[in-house]
Design a protein around this motif. Structure first.
Motif, PDB file in Angstrom:
ATOM      1  N   MET A  59      28.981 -66.859 -24.534  1.00 26.17           N
ATOM      2  CA  MET A  59      28.882 -65.533 -24.280  1.00 26.17           C
ATOM      3  C   MET A  59      29.244 -64.691 -25.359  1.00 26.17           C
ATOM      4  N   SER A  60      30.232 -65.146 -26.153  1.00 18.91           N
ATOM      5  CA  SER A  60      30.620 -64.306 -27.548  1.00 18.91           C
ATOM      6  C   SER A  60      29.789 -64.365 -28.530  1.00 18.91           C
ATOM      7  N   ALA A  61      29.094 -65.442 -28.574  1.00 14.47           N
ATOM      8  CA  ALA A  61      28.013 -65.683 -29.788  1.00 14.47           C
ATOM      9  C   ALA A  61      26.833 -64.746 -29.292  1.00 14.47           C
ATOM     10  N   PHE A  62      26.340 -64.749 -28.117  1.00 13.77           N
ATOM     11  CA  PHE A  62      25.272 -63.807 -27.703  1.00 13.77           C
ATOM     12  C   PHE A  62      25.628 -62.413 -27.787  1.00 13.77           C
ATOM     13  N   ALA A  63      26.768 -62.199 -27.538  1.00 12.77           N
ATOM     14  CA  ALA A  63      27.341 -60.669 -27.568  1.00 12.77           C
ATOM     15  C   ALA A  63      27.502 -60.125 -29.121  1.00 12.77           C
ATOM     16  N   ILE A  64      27.974 -60.950 -29.758  1.00 15.63           N
ATOM     17  CA  ILE A  64      28.334 -60.371 -31.025  1.00 15.63           C
ATOM     18  C   ILE A  64      26.920 -60.504 -32.098  1.00 15.63           C
ATOM     19  N   TYR A  65      26.338 -61.453 -31.745  1.00 14.13           N
ATOM     20  CA  TYR A  65      24.994 -61.503 -32.670  1.00 14.13           C
ATOM     21  C   TYR A  65      24.061 -60.625 -32.193  1.00 14.13           C
ATOM     22  N   SER A  66      23.752 -60.336 -30.866  1.00 11.04           N
ATOM     23  CA  SER A  66      22.813 -59.632 -30.276  1.00 11.04           C
ATOM     24  C   SER A  66      23.083 -58.278 -30.893  1.00 11.04           C
ATOM     25  N   LEU A  67      24.604 -57.873 -30.654  1.00 14.24           N
ATOM     26  CA  LEU A  67      24.890 -56.579 -31.209  1.00 14.24           C
ATOM     27  C   LEU A  67      24.380 -56.288 -32.739  1.00 14.24           C
ATOM     28  N   ALA A 120      23.501 -59.270 -22.167  1.00 15.31           N
ATOM     29  CA  ALA A 120      23.795 -57.879 -21.631  1.00 15.31           C
ATOM     30  C   ALA A 120      24.818 -57.028 -21.834  1.00 15.31           C
ATOM     31  N   LEU A 121      25.833 -57.782 -22.252  1.00 14.06           N
ATOM     32  CA  LEU A 121      27.200 -56.913 -22.822  1.00 14.06           C
ATOM     33  C   LEU A 121      26.744 -55.988 -24.271  1.00 14.06           C
ATOM     34  N   ALA A 122      25.906 -56.862 -24.916  1.00 17.30           N
ATOM     35  CA  ALA A 122      25.700 -56.382 -26.106  1.00 17.30           C
ATOM     36  C   ALA A 122      24.755 -55.159 -26.046  1.00 17.30           C
ATOM     37  N   VAL A 123      23.588 -55.127 -25.151  1.00 20.80           N
ATOM     38  CA  VAL A 123      22.817 -53.947 -24.753  1.00 20.80           C
ATOM     39  C   VAL A 123      23.595 -52.745 -24.253  1.00 20.80           C
ATOM     40  N   VAL A 124      24.391 -53.108 -23.097  1.00 27.19           N
ATOM     41  CA  VAL A 124      25.477 -51.996 -22.826  1.00 27.19           C
ATOM     42  C   VAL A 124      26.020 -51.276 -23.767  1.00 27.19           C
ATOM     43  N   ILE A 125      27.090 -52.249 -24.477  1.00 23.57           N
ATOM     44  CA  ILE A 125      27.784 -51.604 -25.566  1.00 23.57           C
ATOM     45  C   ILE A 125      26.919 -50.777 -26.691  1.00 23.57           C
ATOM     46  N   PHE A 126      25.797 -51.071 -27.023  1.00 31.11           N
ATOM     47  CA  PHE A 126      25.168 -50.480 -27.895  1.00 31.11           C
ATOM     48  C   PHE A 126      24.579 -49.071 -27.428  1.00 31.11           C
ATOM     49  N   LEU A 127      23.977 -49.343 -26.246  1.00 33.94           N
ATOM     50  CA  LEU A 127      23.356 -48.134 -25.444  1.00 33.94           C
ATOM     51  C   LEU A 127      24.606 -47.104 -25.395  1.00 33.94           C
TER      52      LEU A 127
END
Length: 224
Positions: free
Chosen positions: A139-147, A193-200
């Protein structure tokens, strides 16, 4: 920025994510619980062990600290987003683990009295509690690297590198006997999904490009 704009600006990333979702779902349908752990038995060697021990660290807190410091030299806003992402992942991961309370692989095999069938990785402390779902590292990796993919310039090399780095973290969790594939799959989707939400959400507050939080906290002097 709308979701449609985000997808249009990051087509390669979302294509990779779609492929991951489909292939990962096929694995979910075909795998019998525990076979994903046993599959890697034949591949656990000193070289592979060292590689995956290092890979799994790419989803741990020190990565956030390093990226946050680097971001301060670029945009203070990016450092804030990285920090915020880390805390959200930490809290959400802990909450979901407590809610689902699913046994880790080691506990699963111990209860079946089959732990002797698992080849463990030297130097890795295997968790045995009911904290398997979802994988916090993934979860951490996909959140930070997607962001980072959303924030950094749109270059294919950056997208491929960061996406596969996140994927590698997820695979490492199964290889190191810390999680099952469903844990990794769910962790990846939640992190993305977290990365998308945080970015938007943060995009709605970015109105003036010269705002103080879009400036570096310090500048790195270039050599003469």
């Amino acid at each position: 920025m709308r979701m449609r704009d985000l997808v249009n600006n990051n087509k390669i990333y979302f294509l990779l994510l779609l492929v991951f979702i489909v292939v990962g779902a096929v694995f979910l349908a075909l795998l019998t619980k525990g076979n994903d752990i046993l599959f890697f038995n034949a591949y656990r060697s000193p070289a592979a062990n060292n590689f995956f021990r290092f890979a799994t660290r790419m989803g741990e807190p020190p990565v956030y600290v390093l990226l946050g410091i680097l971001a301060l030299a670029y945009k203070f806003r990016y450092a804030l987003l990285i920090t915020l992402t880390g805390f959200i992942v930490l809290g959400l991961s802990h909450g979901l683990k407590m809610y689902f309370a699913i046994d880790r692989p080691a506990a699963f095999f111990q209860k079946l009295e089959r732990i002797a069938e698992v080849v463990l990785v030297d130097g890795v402390t295997v968790h045995t509690g009911a904290t398997s779902f979802p994988s916090g590292h993934t979860m951490s990796a996909f959140a930070i690297y997607s962001l980072l993919i959303f924030l950094l310039p749109k270059r294919r090399r950056i997208v491929y590198t960061l996406f596969f780095l996140a994927l590698l973290v997820g695979i490492s969790r199964v290889f190191l006997v810390q999680h099952f594939w469903p844990d990794v799959y769910a962790g990846a989707l939640i992190g993305a999904a977290l990365a998308v939400v945080i970015f938007l959400v943060q995009e709605k507050f970015v109105e003036k490009p010269d705002h103080w939080f879009d400036r570096p906290l310090f500048r790195v002097k270039k050599g003469a």
